[in-house]
Write an enzyme that holds these catalytic residues in place. Structure first.
Site, mmCIF file in Angstrom:
data_model
loop_
_atom_site.group_PDB
_atom_site.id
_atom_site.type_symbol
_atom_site.label_atom_id
_atom_site.label_comp_id
_atom_site.label_asym_id
_atom_site.label_seq_id
_atom_site.Cartn_x
_atom_site.Cartn_y
_atom_site.Cartn_z
ATOM 1 N N HIS A 1 11.041 59.888 50.199
ATOM 2 C CA HIS A 1 9.648 60.597 49.726
ATOM 3 C C HIS A 1 8.485 60.128 49.414
ATOM 4 O O HIS A 1 7.980 59.150 48.967
ATOM 5 C CB HIS A 1 10.337 60.827 48.067
ATOM 6 C CG HIS A 1 11.131 60.039 47.283
ATOM 7 N ND1 HIS A 1 12.454 59.883 47.563
ATOM 8 C CD2 HIS A 1 10.037 58.847 46.516
ATOM 9 C CE1 HIS A 1 12.503 59.122 46.458
ATOM 10 N NE2 HIS A 1 11.189 58.563 46.034
ATOM 11 N N ASP B 1 17.081 62.220 52.230
ATOM 12 C CA ASP B 1 16.110 61.125 51.433
ATOM 13 C C ASP B 1 15.667 59.756 51.969
ATOM 14 O O ASP B 1 15.608 58.847 50.934
ATOM 15 C CB ASP B 1 15.932 61.342 49.984
ATOM 16 C CG ASP B 1 14.644 61.106 49.137
ATOM 17 O OD1 ASP B 1 13.716 60.869 49.737
ATOM 18 O OD2 ASP B 1 14.702 59.983 48.302
ATOM 19 N N SER C 1 11.814 52.996 44.397
ATOM 20 C CA SER C 1 12.370 53.898 45.661
ATOM 21 C C SER C 1 12.526 53.805 46.980
ATOM 22 O O SER C 1 11.671 53.030 47.794
ATOM 23 C CB SER C 1 11.697 54.698 45.371
ATOM 24 O OG SER C 1 12.099 55.854 44.899
#
EC number: 3.4.21.107
Length: 516
Positions: A127, A163, A239
């Site tokens: 992402h 992910d 992230s």
């Protein structure tokens, strides 16, 4: 005060570049001497400082940014009125820019990553490098090293379900880190997170492992929803950054946070290395990530379901759907089976059926132990290939429509007051109105007592009860007889197999019996 809690990805997205404060590297490493391997584990107890470990690891942690074009809706205030065309003559057409092309605006995203080889392979979250909104286009991915060198990165491969993404930059002699063994990670162990929160590059936070095998729903994939939870400060922009153990090995990839505010509240989640490393290795080889698939819909054996079936709690998962032609059907698995063991691995809340099967090689034949009608039996199933998320997505009918239509259905009859439900047989006409096959059988819910457990469990008008305690039902008398039998057996609830024509899904729901 009430808070709306949400699981959010730890990614910062905005229209302008953020200021980055980076640390200078301490020198390049060689493949024989990766960053972190020189760090000796501190003595038991709280370390006096993380400074030495941080200095060794920080050079391998990078900032990742994307440049995107995001579609813009210009907005016509006269849309749907006689003035709509008039407004358009003056450049007010929705979503159009110069020359009639769709109007877009630039946007950037900021995240983190880490180098896993001296020749420039970089790991991050999918992402972080994916388009932020529907219709957006990623034009460029850039990797910024702690010494402020910037590289345009090539996307080697991505796996949206886990992910994860793998990038490559054109550089050599880079410092890098290695994956550790997250299966050895314990609740209470110290961990170190390094990343790019809010665009502040090179930020370090320390904490402990708060929990293991967490399921959050953040990824939408139960097969890989198995996170390490930590109280190390993780915020938007972290992230894709690494979570290190005290030996300097990557035991997790920071991915999401649980927060009422969007900022750190001491609950962050990381993808374990045991899941990430095999996927990254597959992407690095240029291969497609394959997952095992049985072709079943499953649901946990909750305490009330276990009580209605007389089963052991916290063990096994209930089959609510069997896909035609897939391995489960060919192997003899049926709706209502409780799968308790796959390939000699017990199915538990921490070791789910989805996780076990997803990690089995496609094409292998495995023994599956299940409980059917109170008896244990073993079947052998060939593991198939899991379809994509798009292929698995179901069709949703019009949510505003009353599936029973207007007026009272034919042959309406009151049934099973102990369940708090008014039921009617599923006739061919009702089946047609519900968009079901004419040969479908069951009992349709006409109304639900709002004070009943059935209402609390979400049962509503238009749902179809296909079985009670795993026995097909087509009349009130059959439902009442099964309810009476459950009472005589001293059970407080019965297990309903409920089909939703709207969602085209079926699940088991245990409903408590009322005293009436």
């Amino acid at each position: 005060m009430r808070y709306a809690y949400a699981i959010t990805s730890a990614l910062l997205i905005g229209g302008a570049a953020a200021t980055m404060t980076l640390q200078q590297p301490l020198g390049a490493q060689t493949p024989q001497n990766p960053v972190g391997m020189q760090a000796a584990a501190p003595r038991p107890g709280a370390p006096l400082s993380f400074a030495e470990l941080t200095a060794r690891l920080q050079p391998a942690v990078v900032n990742i940014s994307t440049t995107q074009r995001v579609p813009v809706q210009t907005g016509n205030p006269f849309a749907g009125t006689p003035f709509e065309d008039f407004f358009g003559q003056f450049g007010g057409r929705r979503g159009q820019g110069q020359g009639g092309q769709p109007a877009t605006r630039p946007a950037q995203s900021l995240g983190s990553g880490f180098i896993i080889s001296a020749d420039g392979y970089v790991v991050t979250n999918n992402h972080v490098i994916a388009a932020g909104t529907q219709g957006a286009v990623v034009e460029e991915i850039r990797v910024t090293l702690p010494d402020r060198r910037e590289f345009v990165a090539k996307l080697i491969g991505r796996d949206p379900e886990s992910d994860l993404a793998l990038l490559k930059i054109d550089a050599t002699g880079l410092p890098f880190v290695r994956f550790g063994d997250s299966t050895e990670t314990r609740v209470g162990d110290w961990v170190l997170a390094i990343g790019n929160p809010f665009g502040l590059g090179g930020s370090v936070s320390a904490g402990i492992v708060s929990a293991l095998h967490r399921s959050t729903g953040a990824n939408g994939s139960a097969a890989y929803d198995r996170y390490i939870q930590t109280d190390a400060a993780i915020n938007r922009g972290n992230s894709g950054g690494p979570m290190f153990d005290l030996n300097g090995n990557v035991v997790g990839i920071n991915s999401s946070i649980f927060s009422p505010t969007g900022g750190n509240v001491g609950i962050g989640f990381a993808i374990p290395a045991e899941i990430a490393k095999p996927i990254i290795d597959t992407l690095r080889r240029g291969e497609e990530v394959e997952r095992g698939y049985l072709g079943v819909g499953i649901q946990p054996v909750t305490p009330d379901i276990a009580g209605s079936l007389g089963l052991q709690r916290n063990r096994g998962e209930l089959v609510s759907r069997v896909e035609p032609g897939e391995g489960a059907e060919r192997g003899g698995i049926q709706v209502g089976d409780v799968i308790v063991e796959v390939n000699n691995q017990e199915v538990t809340p921490d070791n789910t059926l989805s996780f076990i099967v997803a990690n089995l090689p496609v094409g292998t034949r495995v023994p599956i132990e299940l409980i059917r009608d109170g008896r244990r039996r073993t079947v052998t199933v060939t593991v198939g290939k899991r379809p994509s998320a798009e292929e698995l997505a179901g069709f949703n009918a019009d949510e505003n429509a009353d599936p029973l239509g207007s007026g009272n259905p034919e042959n309406e009859a009151a049934a099973a007051n102990a369940l708090g439900l008014q039921l009617t047989p599923l006739t061919p006409r009702i089946a047609r109105d519900l968009r079901l096959n004419a040969n479908e059988r069951g009992m349709v819910i006409v109304s639900v007592d709002p004070s009943s457990d059935a209402a609390a469990k979400g049962l509503r008008r238009g749902l179809v009860i296909q079985s009670v305690n795993q026995r097909p039902v087509t009349t009130d008398a059959e439902v009442s007889a099964i309810v009476a039998e459950a009472r005589r057996a001293g059970r407080d609830n019965v297990l309903l197999y409920v089909h939703s024509p709207r969602e085209r899904q079926s699940i088991y729901i245990a409903v408590e019996l009322s005293d009436s």
